[in-house]
Design an enzyme around this catalytic site. Structure first.
Site, mmCIF file in Angstrom:
data_model
loop_
_atom_site.group_PDB
_atom_site.id
_atom_site.type_symbol
_atom_site.label_atom_id
_atom_site.label_comp_id
_atom_site.label_asym_id
_atom_site.label_seq_id
_atom_site.Cartn_x
_atom_site.Cartn_y
_atom_site.Cartn_z
ATOM 1 N N THR A 65 -24.403 -54.432 -34.143
ATOM 2 C CA THR A 65 -24.088 -53.002 -34.128
ATOM 3 C C THR A 65 -22.601 -52.760 -34.314
ATOM 4 O O THR A 65 -22.191 -51.749 -34.879
ATOM 5 C CB THR A 65 -24.571 -52.393 -32.793
ATOM 6 O OG1 THR A 65 -25.986 -52.489 -32.755
ATOM 7 C CG2 THR A 65 -24.165 -50.945 -32.644
ATOM 8 N N SER A 73 -28.641 -59.175 -34.805
ATOM 9 C CA SER A 73 -28.811 -60.429 -34.051
ATOM 10 C C SER A 73 -30.223 -60.636 -33.535
ATOM 11 O O SER A 73 -30.562 -61.728 -33.085
ATOM 12 C CB SER A 73 -27.803 -60.515 -32.904
ATOM 13 O OG SER A 73 -28.206 -59.763 -31.787
ATOM 14 N N ASP A 94 -28.007 -57.950 -28.931
ATOM 15 C CA ASP A 94 -29.371 -58.298 -28.506
ATOM 16 C C ASP A 94 -29.542 -59.759 -28.106
ATOM 17 O O ASP A 94 -30.222 -60.060 -27.128
ATOM 18 C CB ASP A 94 -30.368 -57.957 -29.625
ATOM 19 C CG ASP A 94 -30.593 -56.457 -29.754
ATOM 20 O OD1 ASP A 94 -30.232 -55.716 -28.821
ATOM 21 O OD2 ASP A 94 -31.129 -56.030 -30.794
#
Ligand code: ASP
Length: 340
Positions: A27, A76, A110
């Site tokens: 992100t 990820s 993540d």
């Protein structure tokens, strides 16, 4: 290391530490559709290059002489263990460079804890290695990526961060790879270190460590060669004990593994047990079958990290990382080429 950032004037006296920034996506490198730029809604992770991320953190070059490289640019959630080896190789090569200081890795939030812990296993505790991430994409209002990257570079450039194992820097906190996990799907302060709390803080007052990390046993993988092209990843699956867990999924895995239709074969199971690590009796019967078939079975509490023993402090996904790395060292391995 194909790219390098040009130097700019130093803020303080003396040479600035030489820091490598490796981009992998997430992100922090995400971009939202034009109509949603401010909110970040509907963004795509892993779009901007690490050069653009550094450009969004003005003043960062006052703290370090920066070099950067883009290893991949992914969400990820799609990461694989091949990335751990690639990152570990890049860090080891960087550490061999004369005059190199720390290393920053921009990563999706993540699976950051899996990569951080894998690197903690694969690297000697040496110069700082700092993973960072963001919860909001690059151009969202109050985007956290630029600040997190800025802070991560400061930590990587600071000799006080050396020898503490792999670190995660986010939201002004410095976490140990062993302890850190993503604990909220959306909040800016998504990362936490559970009961142990962060190792320290980074802010206007600089870097401050507030506790020591208990030493863990020297890692057997830290000095092992990292030839990714030879790595054959075994299969280590996660299963969960819950109301009605009848073990049929485990039996299906065992049957497919024995028949050769499941490749690579099943090598280990990490079982999220209820309470302190108890298992439904029907699932337990299937796990006993698995153990008899030579599959390693490791039960961990689904309520939080393991307490005591070989896996003290590790949550289930990190125990899985550990078992994968252990099985990778095992000459009986039956695996497949790593995926990015
Ligand atoms: N899905 C994103 C990733 O892990 C989430 C993030 O980075 O915050 O790449």
């Amino acid at each position: 290391m194909q790219d390098s950032r040009s130097e700019s004037p130093e803020a303080g006296a003396g040479p600035r530490p030489h820091v490598l920034v490796l981009g992998t996506g997430g992100t922090i490198a995400g971009v939202a559709p034009v109509a949603n730029t401010a909110t970040g809604a509907g963004y795509t992770a892993g779009v901007l290059g690490v050069d653009r991320l550094l450009a969004s953190a003005p003043g960062v070059e006052q703290h370090a002489r920066l070099e950067f490289a883009q290893l991949c640019n992914i969400d990820s959630k799609d990461a694989g263990p091949g990335l751990w080896l690639e990152l570990a190789r890049a860090v080891r090569a960087w550490r061999e460079r004369a005059g190199s200081a720390g290393c920053v890795i921009t990563h999706g939030s993540d699976t950051l804890e899996e990569s951080a812990y894998a690197l903690d296993c694969l690297l000697e505790p040496g110069s700082p290695v700092v993973l960072t991430a963001a919860m909001l994409p690059s151009a969202a209002l109050s985007a956290d990526g630029p600040r997190n990257l800025f802070d991560a570079v400061r930590v990587a450039a600071d000799p006080a961060a050396a020898g503490r194992g792999v670190l995660c820097v986010a939201h002004g906190r410095v976490h140990a790879a062993l302890d850190v996990s993503k604990q909220h799907p959306a909040r800016i302060d998504a990362f936490g270190s559970g009961e142990r709390g962060p190792l320290g803080f980074i802010g206007a007052g600089g870097l401050r460590f507030t506790r020591e990390q208990p030493r863990h046993a020297p890692c057997a993988f830290a000095s092992s060669p990292l030839s990714a092209q030879d790595a054959r990843w075994p299969r280590v699956e996660l299963v969960c004990s819950h109301a009605g867990a009848d073990g049929e999924m485990v039996r299906a895995l065992l049957a497919a593994s024995a028949a050769g239709t499941l490749r690579p074969r099943l090598r280990a199971l990490v079982v999220l047990g209820t309470g302190s690590g108890t298992v439904h009796e029907q699932l337990q019967a299937a796990l006993d079958q698995a153990a008899q078939a030579g599959v390693r079975v490791q039960v961990v509490p689904r309520t939080g990290p393991c307490e005591g023993g070989e896996f003290d402090g590790l949550n289930a996904v990190k125990v899985r990382v550990r078992l994968l790395l252990e099985a990778l060292q095992d000459p009986r391995q039956d695996g497949q080429q790593p995926q990015q």
